[in-house]
Design an enzyme around this catalytic site. Structure first.
Site, mmCIF file in Angstrom:
data_model
loop_
_atom_site.group_PDB
_atom_site.id
_atom_site.type_symbol
_atom_site.label_atom_id
_atom_site.label_comp_id
_atom_site.label_asym_id
_atom_site.label_seq_id
_atom_site.Cartn_x
_atom_site.Cartn_y
_atom_site.Cartn_z
ATOM 1 N N LYS A 100 4.562 -35.071 -7.267
ATOM 2 C CA LYS A 100 5.651 -34.077 -7.184
ATOM 3 C C LYS A 100 7.015 -34.748 -7.339
ATOM 4 O O LYS A 100 7.882 -34.226 -8.041
ATOM 5 C CB LYS A 100 5.557 -33.315 -5.860
ATOM 6 C CG LYS A 100 4.319 -32.391 -5.796
ATOM 7 C CD LYS A 100 4.100 -31.869 -4.393
ATOM 8 C CE LYS A 100 2.917 -30.907 -4.322
ATOM 9 N NZ LYS A 100 2.520 -30.602 -2.945
ATOM 10 N N GLY B 222 5.313 -25.535 -4.069
ATOM 11 C CA GLY B 222 4.652 -24.224 -4.052
ATOM 12 C C GLY B 222 5.604 -23.085 -4.383
ATOM 13 O O GLY B 222 6.106 -22.979 -5.501
ATOM 14 N N ILE C 123 8.602 -22.562 -3.276
ATOM 15 C CA ILE C 123 10.045 -22.856 -3.159
ATOM 16 C C ILE C 123 10.654 -23.015 -4.554
ATOM 17 O O ILE C 123 10.171 -23.819 -5.343
ATOM 18 C CB ILE C 123 10.291 -24.172 -2.380
ATOM 19 C CG1 ILE C 123 9.589 -24.159 -1.031
ATOM 20 C CG2 ILE C 123 11.782 -24.445 -2.232
ATOM 21 C CD1 ILE C 123 9.589 -25.512 -0.326
ATOM 22 N N GLY D 25 -7.860 -25.148 7.745
ATOM 23 C CA GLY D 25 -7.857 -24.918 6.296
ATOM 24 C C GLY D 25 -6.621 -25.455 5.594
ATOM 25 O O GLY D 25 -6.408 -25.181 4.409
ATOM 26 N N ASP E 191 -0.358 -36.848 -3.686
ATOM 27 C CA ASP E 191 0.134 -35.511 -4.049
ATOM 28 C C ASP E 191 1.672 -35.512 -4.080
ATOM 29 O O ASP E 191 2.290 -35.077 -5.058
ATOM 30 C CB ASP E 191 -0.408 -34.511 -3.015
ATOM 31 C CG ASP E 191 0.135 -33.116 -3.178
ATOM 32 O OD1 ASP E 191 -0.370 -32.379 -4.027
ATOM 33 O OD2 ASP E 191 1.081 -32.757 -2.443
ATOM 34 N N GLU F 161 7.101 -24.153 -12.289
ATOM 35 C CA GLU F 161 7.836 -24.028 -11.023
ATOM 36 C C GLU F 161 6.938 -24.286 -9.807
ATOM 37 O O GLU F 161 7.364 -24.899 -8.816
ATOM 38 C CB GLU F 161 8.444 -22.618 -10.929
ATOM 39 C CG GLU F 161 9.216 -22.340 -9.666
ATOM 40 C CD GLU F 161 10.425 -23.242 -9.493
ATOM 41 O OE1 GLU F 161 11.392 -23.098 -10.251
ATOM 42 O OE2 GLU F 161 10.401 -24.106 -8.596
ATOM 43 N N THR G 36 -7.869 -19.887 -5.715
ATOM 44 C CA THR G 36 -6.848 -19.409 -4.775
ATOM 45 C C THR G 36 -5.581 -18.967 -5.510
ATOM 46 O O THR G 36 -5.107 -17.840 -5.332
ATOM 47 C CB THR G 36 -6.512 -20.543 -3.771
ATOM 48 O OG1 THR G 36 -7.722 -20.986 -3.205
ATOM 49 C CG2 THR G 36 -5.583 -20.059 -2.686
ATOM 50 N N GLU H 127 -7.819 -30.588 2.952
ATOM 51 C CA GLU H 127 -9.098 -30.556 2.234
ATOM 52 C C GLU H 127 -10.134 -31.352 3.028
ATOM 53 O O GLU H 127 -9.772 -32.219 3.829
ATOM 54 C CB GLU H 127 -8.931 -31.263 0.869
ATOM 55 C CG GLU H 127 -7.780 -30.772 0.029
ATOM 56 C CD GLU H 127 -8.149 -29.584 -0.826
ATOM 57 O OE1 GLU H 127 -9.348 -29.275 -0.915
ATOM 58 O OE2 GLU H 127 -7.230 -28.957 -1.363
HETATM 59 N N1 HSE Z 1 -2.209 -30.137 -0.654
HETATM 60 C C1 HSE Z 1 -0.892 -29.703 -0.916
HETATM 61 C C2 HSE Z 1 -0.087 -29.733 0.396
HETATM 62 C C3 HSE Z 1 -0.917 -28.319 -1.503
HETATM 63 O O1 HSE Z 1 -0.671 -29.972 1.448
HETATM 64 O O2 HSE Z 1 1.126 -29.589 0.361
HETATM 65 C C4 HSE Z 1 0.174 -27.995 -2.452
HETATM 66 O O3 HSE Z 1 0.318 -28.890 -3.512
#
Ligand code: HSE
Length: 405
Positions: free
Chosen positions: A200, A129, A131, A182, A196, A124, A11, A185
């Site tokens: 970050k 993402g 931003i 979508g 996640d 970055e 992607t 996951e």
């Molecule tokens: N799975 C992450 C989210 C995607 O839902 O924000 C970007 O890291």
């Protein structure tokens, strides 16, 4: 002319190729360089795709080509991304990535190699993402001491919580809808358990405080236990439940955590809904600044990766200074960190209030029509350890959510 190679035509990788195709002219105008994608590396074949002509399956081709100055790593995961990144940097090629797992795990080491070889390791797209947040932290906010970063750093969980609040649905139905659309996951664990967001905030904290914040040291709690009843209580008092990733300087040190938090309308993060992300930064001179936008998705994420490539193109032979030292930052024990606590308990308010106020001090109480056999209360501010000790002595606690309002 700067030639680049993209590792992984998924992607984000295919998005990077698209960005350089679509915005060729304006990128060239801004960077003063033409940027050409010379190779795409992937295990798969893409018959009929224009990328077919530049597709390679062997990484050595890229590594040994002196024309390739920048490698874009959009493979994700640690293996083989870590080894490929290390080899590229050691070969004098800059690397740009969206791979938060790799940056959180090996970022300090990879940046050190980049420094030693006068190239760059830029990421970055790893947080928020599309931003811009890493570059502002590294270049625009350098005159400030950062006191706090609080963010909605995961779009999937923000979508689920927004959906639960809008439709009154439970977690499982909102997750299913996120998967059908979508956003989530098939295996949603990394998002819904907060892993996640944890990586970050580890990256952002390391940049903000200048030393390595290990993601393993960050207390992490996801949203799987949030119920439709929790949302009803929140709505009854006009607050919102968000999965917040926070690192904050307080008396006694810096703490970092990921957990659901109730926030009020006065918090700028209150109105961040759906898949959007936002990062609220507080500087000791600046005050509050909020960065808002699309935290995921092909083109927004690719836009951030491509901008890093432009940065590499305009800093050839020069390492861009990033303040992220090797020394590990000791985070405060969460037990000392003060919060208010929203607590649901079984029983009747009239009968239990005296006992609860004896235990927790003065509390604000909430009852919600249709939620029977229980009520909720919100404590004053107290250290987590103190809350835990008092809660252990209290019968019938159903659940607890931290509150910041
Ligand atoms: N799975 C992450 C989210 C995607 O839902 O924000 C970007 O890291």
């Amino acid at each position: 002319m700067v030639k680049i190679a993209v590792l992984g035509y998924g992607t984000v990788g295919s998005g990077v190729v698209e960005v350089f195709e679509k915005n060729r002219e304006s990128i060239c105008r801004k960077s003063g360089e033409e940027i050409e994608v010379k190779y795409v590396l992937d295990l798969r074949d893409f018959p009929g795709d224009p990328v077919e002509k530049i597709l390679v399956h062997d990484y050595q081709v890229i590594l040994e080509d002196p024309e390739v100055q920048v490698v874009v790593e959009t493979m994700g995961g640690l293996k083989p991304a870590y080894e490929f990144t290390r080899q590229a940097l050691l070969a004098g090629k800059s690397v740009c990535t969206s791979n938060k797992a790799l940056v959180a795990e090996h970022g300090a080491e990879l940046m050190q190699i980049a420094r030693e070889h006068r190239v760059n390791y830029l990421y970055e797209a790893s947080c928020g993402g599309g931003i811009p947040i890493i570059r502002p932290l590294c270049t625009s906010l350098t005159a400030d001491e950062i006191d706090e970063i609080s963010g909605i750093l995961n779009g999937t969980t923000n979508y689920i919580l927004t959906k639960m609040a809008a439709d009154g649905t439970d977690f499982a139905s909102a997750l299913k809808e996120a998967q059908d659309r979508g956003y989530a996951e098939r295996n949603p664990e990394a998002d819904v358990e907060g892993y996640d967001a944890c990586r970050k905030i580890a990256i952002l904290s390391s940049l903000a405080f200048g030393s390595q914040v290990n993601y393993q040291d960050i207390y992490t709690e996801g949203i799987t236990k949030i119920t439709a009843e929790d949302i009803k209580y929140a709505q009854a008092i006009g607050v919102s439940i968000k999965l917040l990733a926070t690192s904050r300087k307080v008396e006694g040190g810096v703490y970092a955590m990921v957990s659901p938090v109730m926030i009020g309308t006065d918090n700028p993060l209150y109105s961040v809904c759906g898949v959007f992300n936002a990062i609220l930064v507080h500087g000791n001179m600046l005050g509050d600044a909020m960065f808002y936008g699309q935290g995921a998705g092909k083109l927004p994420t690719a836009s951030a990766v491509a901008a890093d490539v432009v940065d590499c193109a305009t800093h050839q032979g020069e390492n861009i200074r990033i303040s992220w030292g090797d020394s590990r930052m000791a985070l405060m024990d969460l037990g000392q960190v003060k919060h208010r606590f929203f607590v649901r308990v079984q029983g009747s308010l009239a009968e239990r209030l005296p006992e609860l106020e004896k235990q927790f001090g003065q509390v604000e109480t909430i009852t919600v029509p249709g939620v029977d056999g229980e009520f909720a209360f919100i404590t004053g501010e107290m250290p987590e350890a103190e809350y835990k000790a008092r809660a252990e002595e209290t019968k019938g606690i159903i659940s607890m959510i931290r509150a910041r309002f």
